[in-house]
Each structure stands twice: as C-alpha cells, then as structure tokens.
Design a protein around this motif. Structure first.
Motif, PDB file in Angstrom:
ATOM      1  N   PHE A  30       0.807  -1.220   0.000  1.00  0.00           N
ATOM      2  CA  PHE A  30       0.000   0.000   0.000  1.00  0.00           C
ATOM      3  C   PHE A  30       0.845   1.277   0.000  1.00  0.00           C
ATOM      4  N   ASP A  31       2.161   1.123   0.027  1.00  0.00           N
ATOM      5  CA  ASP A  31       3.071   2.281  -0.008  1.00  0.00           C
ATOM      6  C   ASP A  31       3.304   2.636  -1.475  1.00  0.00           C
ATOM      7  N   HIS A  32       2.290   3.263  -2.078  1.00  0.00           N
ATOM      8  CA  HIS A  32       2.307   3.521  -3.522  1.00  0.00           C
ATOM      9  C   HIS A  32       3.421   4.488  -3.940  1.00  0.00           C
ATOM     10  N   VAL A  38       1.758   5.211   4.262  1.00  0.00           N
ATOM     11  CA  VAL A  38       0.541   4.780   3.589  1.00  0.00           C
ATOM     12  C   VAL A  38      -0.599   5.691   4.034  1.00  0.00           C
ATOM     13  N   ASP A  39      -1.614   5.758   3.206  1.00  0.00           N
ATOM     14  CA  ASP A  39      -2.815   6.514   3.533  1.00  0.00           C
ATOM     15  C   ASP A  39      -3.440   5.911   4.784  1.00  0.00           C
ATOM     16  N   ARG A  41      -6.345   5.613   5.623  1.00  0.00           N
ATOM     17  CA  ARG A  41      -7.548   4.816   5.317  1.00  0.00           C
ATOM     18  C   ARG A  41      -7.222   3.386   4.916  1.00  0.00           C
ATOM     19  N   GLU A  42      -5.948   3.106   4.617  1.00  0.00           N
ATOM     20  CA  GLU A  42      -5.531   1.762   4.214  1.00  0.00           C
ATOM     21  C   GLU A  42      -5.139   0.895   5.410  1.00  0.00           C
ATOM     22  N   ILE A  43      -4.937   1.506   6.572  1.00  0.00           N
ATOM     23  CA  ILE A  43      -4.397   0.786   7.728  1.00  0.00           C
ATOM     24  C   ILE A  43      -5.277  -0.403   8.127  1.00  0.00           C
ATOM     25  N   THR A  45      -7.198  -2.253   6.317  1.00  0.00           N
ATOM     26  CA  THR A  45      -7.005  -3.324   5.332  1.00  0.00           C
ATOM     27  C   THR A  45      -5.679  -4.035   5.570  1.00  0.00           C
ATOM     28  N   ILE A  46      -4.629  -3.265   5.845  1.00  0.00           N
ATOM     29  CA  ILE A  46      -3.309  -3.856   6.079  1.00  0.00           C
ATOM     30  C   ILE A  46      -3.358  -4.733   7.331  1.00  0.00           C
ATOM     31  N   SER A  49      -5.223  -7.874   6.694  1.00  0.00           N
ATOM     32  CA  SER A  49      -4.476  -8.795   5.821  1.00  0.00           C
ATOM     33  C   SER A  49      -3.432  -9.577   6.613  1.00  0.00           C
ATOM     34  N   TYR A  74      -1.477  10.357   6.668  1.00  0.00           N
ATOM     35  CA  TYR A  74      -0.564   9.269   6.344  1.00  0.00           C
ATOM     36  C   TYR A  74       0.013   8.666   7.619  1.00  0.00           C
TER      37      TYR A  74
END
Length: 166
Positions: A30-32, A38-39, A41-43, A45-46, A49, A74
């Motif tokens: 997720f580190d685009h 990372v954003d 909002r992705e935490i 999900t990470i 996972s 972030y």
C-alpha cells in the motif's frame, strides 16, 4: 554444544523476524509512493491482511497510537511496524473461529432452515453492533449469496469467512 536457552533465543529472533517481514510486505503493497508511508484509510485493510480482526473502535485506538501529533492523513512505516509487532507477538485481535461464526448464524436462523435470505442478513448486519456500510454489504452479499438459490447458506459462508490463524 548449545544449551536450550540459545535455541529458544534463536527461535524468538526468528519469530520476530518473520513477523516483521510479514508486516513490511503488507505495508509495502500500500506504499504507492515508496516513501515508507501509507494513507491512513488503508491501515485497517493492512491490519486485517495480517490476520488481525480489530473492531472499528480498536482500529481507531490503534490509529491514535501511531498517528502524528498533527494528523497528516498518512501513517509512517516505523510507527506502524513497532505497533503491529507488539500486536502480533501478543496475538491480539485474533479472528473468531469458524464454529463461533456458525453458532452466531444459527441464532439468526430462528426457523433452522440452514440459510438466511439476503433481506434477513442485511437487516441483522445493519441494525446491531457496528453496522455495515452499503458498500461493505454489497461486497459481502456478492460473496455470500448462492447464485442458484439467491440465499445465504451460512455453513458455507462461515467457512469462507474464517481466517486461519497465522
């Protein structure tokens, strides 16, 4: 000849290295920008996972622990790695076993038919506890509904939902 203390120390180091490798790999997906952030909002999900299933409240507490003093939107890798290492070593936020999921669905299936209608599932998932968003509901139904019968056979769905403990 090494004593057992050395072996235990080595296996603890190996466990720690394995956990940190998994955390790093999940974060990097997720580190685009490849800048070790990372954003925010992705935490969730990470974290999920990685086999951890915190509630929304627990997730907010985790974010409060790792967010910057002045929120930037972030999350930095070093803070995330430190927190998640502790979470995973302590085996916090373990997923619910399949048998418990089955029992929960069976309680909802008051007529003991072995399935729930889409309407029943939507009602239960939007009225109690942490309600699902419409998007989450649609995603869940697309995975849960039997395409031939249009109902949710919860025994099959509970098997799909169960997360194996890492």
């Amino acid at each position: 000849m090494a004593d057992t203390g050395d072996k235990e120390g080595a296996s603890a180091d190996t466990l720690l290295a394995d956990i940190q490798k998994k955390i790093t790999e999940a974060f990097d997906i997720f580190d685009h920008e490849s800048n070790k952030t990372v954003d925010v909002r992705e935490i969730g999900t990470i974290i999920r996972s990685l086999g951890c299933c915190p509630t929304e409240g627990e997730l907010h507490d985790m974010l409060a622990e790792i967010e910057e003093e002045e929120p930037t939107g972030y999350i930095r890798f070093d803070k995330f790695l430190q927190m998640m290492t502790h979470v995973m070593l302590e085996r916090r936020y373990k997923p619910v076993p399949e048998e418990m999921l089955l029992k929960a669905f069976a309680v909802l299936d008051q007529e003991k038919k072995g399935f729930l209608s889409q309407e029943e599932l939507q009602k239960y998932m939007s009225e109690e506890g942490e309600p699902f968003t419409q998007e989450e509901m649609e995603e869940m139904l697309s995975a849960a509904v039997d395409p031939d019968k249009g109902v949710i056979y919860y025994k099959d769905f509970a098997s799909m939902m169960a997360v194996e403990n890492p």
